[in-house]
Each structure stands twice: as C-alpha cells, then as structure tokens.
Design an enzyme around this catalytic site. Structure first.
Site, mmCIF file in Angstrom:
data_model
loop_
_atom_site.group_PDB
_atom_site.id
_atom_site.type_symbol
_atom_site.label_atom_id
_atom_site.label_comp_id
_atom_site.label_asym_id
_atom_site.label_seq_id
_atom_site.Cartn_x
_atom_site.Cartn_y
_atom_site.Cartn_z
ATOM 1 C CD1 TRP A 1 -2.517 1.874 0.343
ATOM 2 C CD2 TRP A 1 -1.470 2.402 2.352
ATOM 3 N NE1 TRP A 1 -2.952 3.572 0.647
ATOM 4 C CE2 TRP A 1 -2.462 3.240 2.267
ATOM 5 C CE3 TRP A 1 -0.379 2.676 3.416
ATOM 6 C CZ2 TRP A 1 -2.392 4.733 2.515
ATOM 7 C CZ3 TRP A 1 -0.320 3.902 4.154
ATOM 8 C CH2 TRP A 1 -1.198 5.359 3.554
ATOM 9 C CD GLU B 1 -4.759 -1.716 2.378
ATOM 10 O OE1 GLU B 1 -3.474 -1.368 2.287
ATOM 11 O OE2 GLU B 1 -5.577 -1.301 2.792
ATOM 12 C CE LYS C 1 -6.511 6.001 2.534
ATOM 13 N NZ LYS C 1 -5.728 5.533 4.145
ATOM 14 C CG ASP D 1 -8.231 -0.799 4.358
ATOM 15 O OD1 ASP D 1 -9.726 -0.586 5.204
ATOM 16 O OD2 ASP D 1 -7.514 -1.415 5.457
ATOM 17 C CG HIS E 1 -8.494 1.740 1.829
ATOM 18 N ND1 HIS E 1 -7.873 0.980 1.962
ATOM 19 C CD2 HIS E 1 -8.432 2.231 3.064
ATOM 20 C CE1 HIS E 1 -6.749 1.429 2.867
ATOM 21 N NE2 HIS E 1 -7.547 1.747 4.131
ATOM 22 C CG HIS F 1 -5.892 -4.587 5.069
ATOM 23 N ND1 HIS F 1 -5.246 -3.403 5.297
ATOM 24 C CD2 HIS F 1 -5.029 -5.451 5.453
ATOM 25 C CE1 HIS F 1 -3.988 -4.380 5.188
ATOM 26 N NE2 HIS F 1 -3.981 -5.450 5.496
ATOM 27 C CG ASP G 1 -9.064 4.341 5.612
ATOM 28 O OD1 ASP G 1 -9.492 2.841 6.638
ATOM 29 O OD2 ASP G 1 -7.896 4.652 5.781
ATOM 30 C CG ASP H 1 -7.362 2.418 9.637
ATOM 31 O OD1 ASP H 1 -7.686 1.275 9.361
ATOM 32 O OD2 ASP H 1 -7.182 3.132 9.356
ATOM 33 C CG ASP I 1 -5.287 -1.325 8.185
ATOM 34 O OD1 ASP I 1 -4.411 -0.993 9.372
ATOM 35 O OD2 ASP I 1 -4.768 -1.404 6.908
#
Ligand code: RNT
Ligand code: ZN
Length: 417
Positions: free
Chosen positions: A186, A225, A227, A258, A261, A285, A293, A295, A325
């Site tokens: 990524w 990855e 995004k 992810d 994302h 993820h 995003d 997380d 993630d």
C-alpha cells in the site's frame, strides 16, 4: 462462565441448527481453520522499531493516548502472545517493514534484509504463527506525496528498492514457515489538491510495479491495496480501486480490500464474487470506518457479517486471506485486538451456520418470501451458544470473561510502562 451451562446451551443450539440442515460440528471444524492475519501495528500505534521513524503523512493516524503502548520489540511480542491466549484457532501475524529487529542500528528502508526479520520468524514459529508482510511507504523523510509514482527517479528508485527488498523478505518468511507469506503493498501516493497529471502518476506507478514484480517468487504472494483517499490526499489517490483492479486482473495479482477504503455506502461484500472471477485471490483488511477511513476497532456489525457470508457463499475461504487493519490508541490496545479478532471469528461463525441449502432451494423455486423470512430468522438463531462452546472447547475465556483477563494484564504489565 459455567462449563455445564455452556455445554447445555450448545446441545440445544446444535439441535436447532440441525433442524435447518446445518451440521454444527462441521461448522466448528471449519471455523477452527479460519486463520486471521493479526496486524502487529495495533500494539504500538503504528510506530515500529525503526530508529528514524515518525508517523505521519499518508493518511495514517492513530488517535488517543491510552497508557501502556508497547515500546519495543519485546513488548510487542509479549502483548501479542497474551492476545493469542484469548483467541481460539491458529492465526497469522502481519508485520510491517518498520517492525524489523534492528537493534540500535539505523537501517534505512532501502537497506532492510531478511536477517532483520529472522528473530520474528523464529518467534512466530515458536508461537505457532505464520507471518505476512507489508512494505512501508509512510512516515519517512522520503515519503512526501509520491513514492512509487514519483517522477523524481531518485526517490522512486529508493521506494522501488524498498519494495523489492520487502518481497525478498516475504519470500524468506514464506520459505521458513513453509507456507506462502502474503505481502501487501500500500502506498499513500496522491495529491491534496487538484492535479493535472492523473494519467502520468498512474503510468509511473504501473511501471514501478512491473519493475518490482519482475522477480518471481514461490513462497510469497503479492497483493495491492487500493484506497479512496487519505488525509492530506483528498483530491487524488494514484492507487485507486480501479487502478489496482485493472492491474490485478491483467497481471494476476491479489487485490486487497480494506473495508475503510471505499465510499461509506459501498458494499465490500458485493466485491468478493466479482473479484474472485478475475483475480487469483483476495486479501482483506477488516476494519471499521467511522465517517472516513478512521480505522476503528473491528466489531460484529452488518458490514462484517455480510462480508463473511459472501465469502462462505462463494465457497472461497481458501481464496480469501483475512487480515485486520485498525489502530485505536484510545482504549486498552490488547483489548482492541481481542475484540476485533473475536468479532471477525463470530462473523465467520454466523456465515458458516447459514442454512444455505434451504435458502438456495427457496431462491431456485422463486420462493422469495420464504428466503427473506429465513434470512431474518437466522439473525436470531442461537449462534452465540455455538460461539461460547467454541471458546470452551479451545480452552479460552468464554464470553465476556476475557475482560477480566485483560484487566489483570493491564494491572500487572501494561500499566507499568
Ligand atoms: C492505510 C492502509 C494500510 C495501513 C497499514 C498500516 O490506509 O489501510 O493497510 O493501515 O498498512
Ligand atoms: Zn489497510
């Protein structure tokens, strides 16, 4: 939790599922094998052990200042080992390149070698973990706005070298553990404001990737990855989903999804079947975006259960790598791990318990009321009794009992840091 009542509830649940044609014992065997790639970076807020690291840039940010963060390699290891005692099953550990065993040495990103990860390989073996890997393009003086997509050849070469080395490290790990190491790539590359060079940067990224992937390996697998955007890169991301989907389909590389994302209303679950038809495998993820995003710690919500269900419905557990993630520095970090791992397992348990044959029969017959009704009913079936039994069988804390164990560890270990 009382053993007898867990067993009693399980027996009732098993019967209930059996009446719907679901073999719970088979489900438990399958769940036991659902490996989750645990991200090392929740332990220390994505800091790593590089003696030059500073987090920032690339839209990565851990917020919060809960005490007890792991300060060095031993603490990360002790914490992860503790987490493993609170989750059932055999899992993986996902390392970032900045987590090498560098000692006191300054090792720049274009200097990393398998030797810096040898102690990880040995430690992981001891703990029964398989390793996965990530190159690290953020938090470095050369990170800037563009790394692999940088028109400046010096900077671009630096990151190409770093990524090539990351692949060599992944290969060494895969060989050591006799199981492919999944390496995620990524890069945050993008632009805060309008750019008139969208095509150019993507073309450069494609060239860099081709150069990086020129060496073929047997013991590692590459994944890319995508995004939507990062903080500071709101207008443009070079490695967008369209870009990597195209690259992955053309070059037969794995695309990493992810869950944070994409546009917030986009269904990641729906991408599983589409991707699996055109790319070899999928890396996930599993995260929890809140408004962006962010997380946040993964929890058992509809997004995650739908994702798990789509994987099971596509019979694709062997083609989907499940990684986590998130990085939350505002709560007990070990607790954050356990919540996320358990939530992901619960989602897969629910997915595996779905009375799929009956549901598919209804669908084939055009019985859409019946299909919807049974889908609704499954939500409240006693999957939790099966979950508790799964924990009991694996000799780990059942239900909320793990809270006390985390509190104890906090008292004895993390609060003293
Ligand atoms: C960033 C990506 C990436 C990182 C980790 C640390 O938005 O999700 O996967 O979170 O590599
Ligand atoms: Zn991610």
């Amino acid at each position: 939790m009382k053993k007898a009542s867990v067993e009693q509830s399980y027996a009732i649940a098993k019967e209930r599922y059996q009446s719907l044609g679901v073999d719970v014992e088979k489900v438990l065997d399958k769940l036991q094998k659902v490996a989750i790639s645990i991200h090392c970076w929740q332990a220390d807020d994505v800091t790593g052990f590089e003696n030059l690291n500073n987090l920032g840039g690339g839209g990565i940010q851990a917020t919060g200042n809960y005490p007890g963060k792991a300060r060095h390699i031993d603490e990360v290891r002790t914490d992860i080992a503790k987490v493993l005692t609170l989750v059932a099953g055999e899992h993986r550990l996902n390392l970032h390149a900045i987590y090498g065993d560098f000692g006191n040495k300054i090792v720049d990103r274009n200097e990393i070698e398998p030797a810096h990860f040898q102690s990880w390989m040995e430690w992981a073996k001891e703990k029964g973990l398989k390793l996965d890997f990530n190159s690290t393009s953020f938090g470095h003086p050369k990170s800037g706005d563009l790394t692999l997509a940088n028109p400046n050849s010096e900077i671009r070469e630096f990151w190409i070298e770093h990524t090539k080395r990351s692949r060599a490290i992944s290969e060494a790990m895969g060989k050591f553990q006799n199981d492919p190491c999944i390496m995620n790539l990524w890069v945050h590359d993008g632009s805060k404001d309008l750019t008139v060079n969208r095509y150019k940067y993507r073309q450069i990224l494609e060239q860099s990737l081709d150069e990086i992937f020129a060496t073929e390996y047997k013991n590692m697998k590459d994944c890319l990855e995508a995004k939507l955007f990062g903080i500071g890169f709101e207008s443009y991301t070079v490695g967008s989903y369209d870009f990597y989907l195209g690259y992955g389909a053309k070059k037969q590389k794995i695309v990493t999804l992810d869950t944070g994302h994409f546009h917030l209303s986009e269904s990641i679950a729906d991408k599983i079947s589409a991707l699996l038809l055109f790319t070899p495998e999928i890396m996930l993820h599993v995260s929890r975006p809140i408004r962006w995003d962010s997380d946040h710690v993964t929890i058992l919500n509809d997004d995650v259960t739908e994702l798990a269900k789509e994987i099971v419905r596509a019979d694709a557990l062997n083609r989907v790598h499940i990684g986590l993630d998130y990085f939350d520095a505002s709560i007990n970090r070990l607790g954050a791990y356990v919540i996320g791992i358990r939530a992901t397992q619960k989602a897969f348990l629910q997915a595996l318990l779905e009375p799929l044959d009956t549901l598919r029969q209804y669908e084939a017959n055009g019985q859409y009321f019946e299909r919807l009704a049974l889908l609704e009913e499954t939500k409240a079936l006693p999957w939790n009794a099966v979950w508790d039994y799964f924990c009991l069988k694996n000799n780990i804390a059942v239900g909320e009992d793990y809270i006390a164990e985390i509190q104890q560890y906090e008292k004895e270990v993390t609060s003293k840091r």
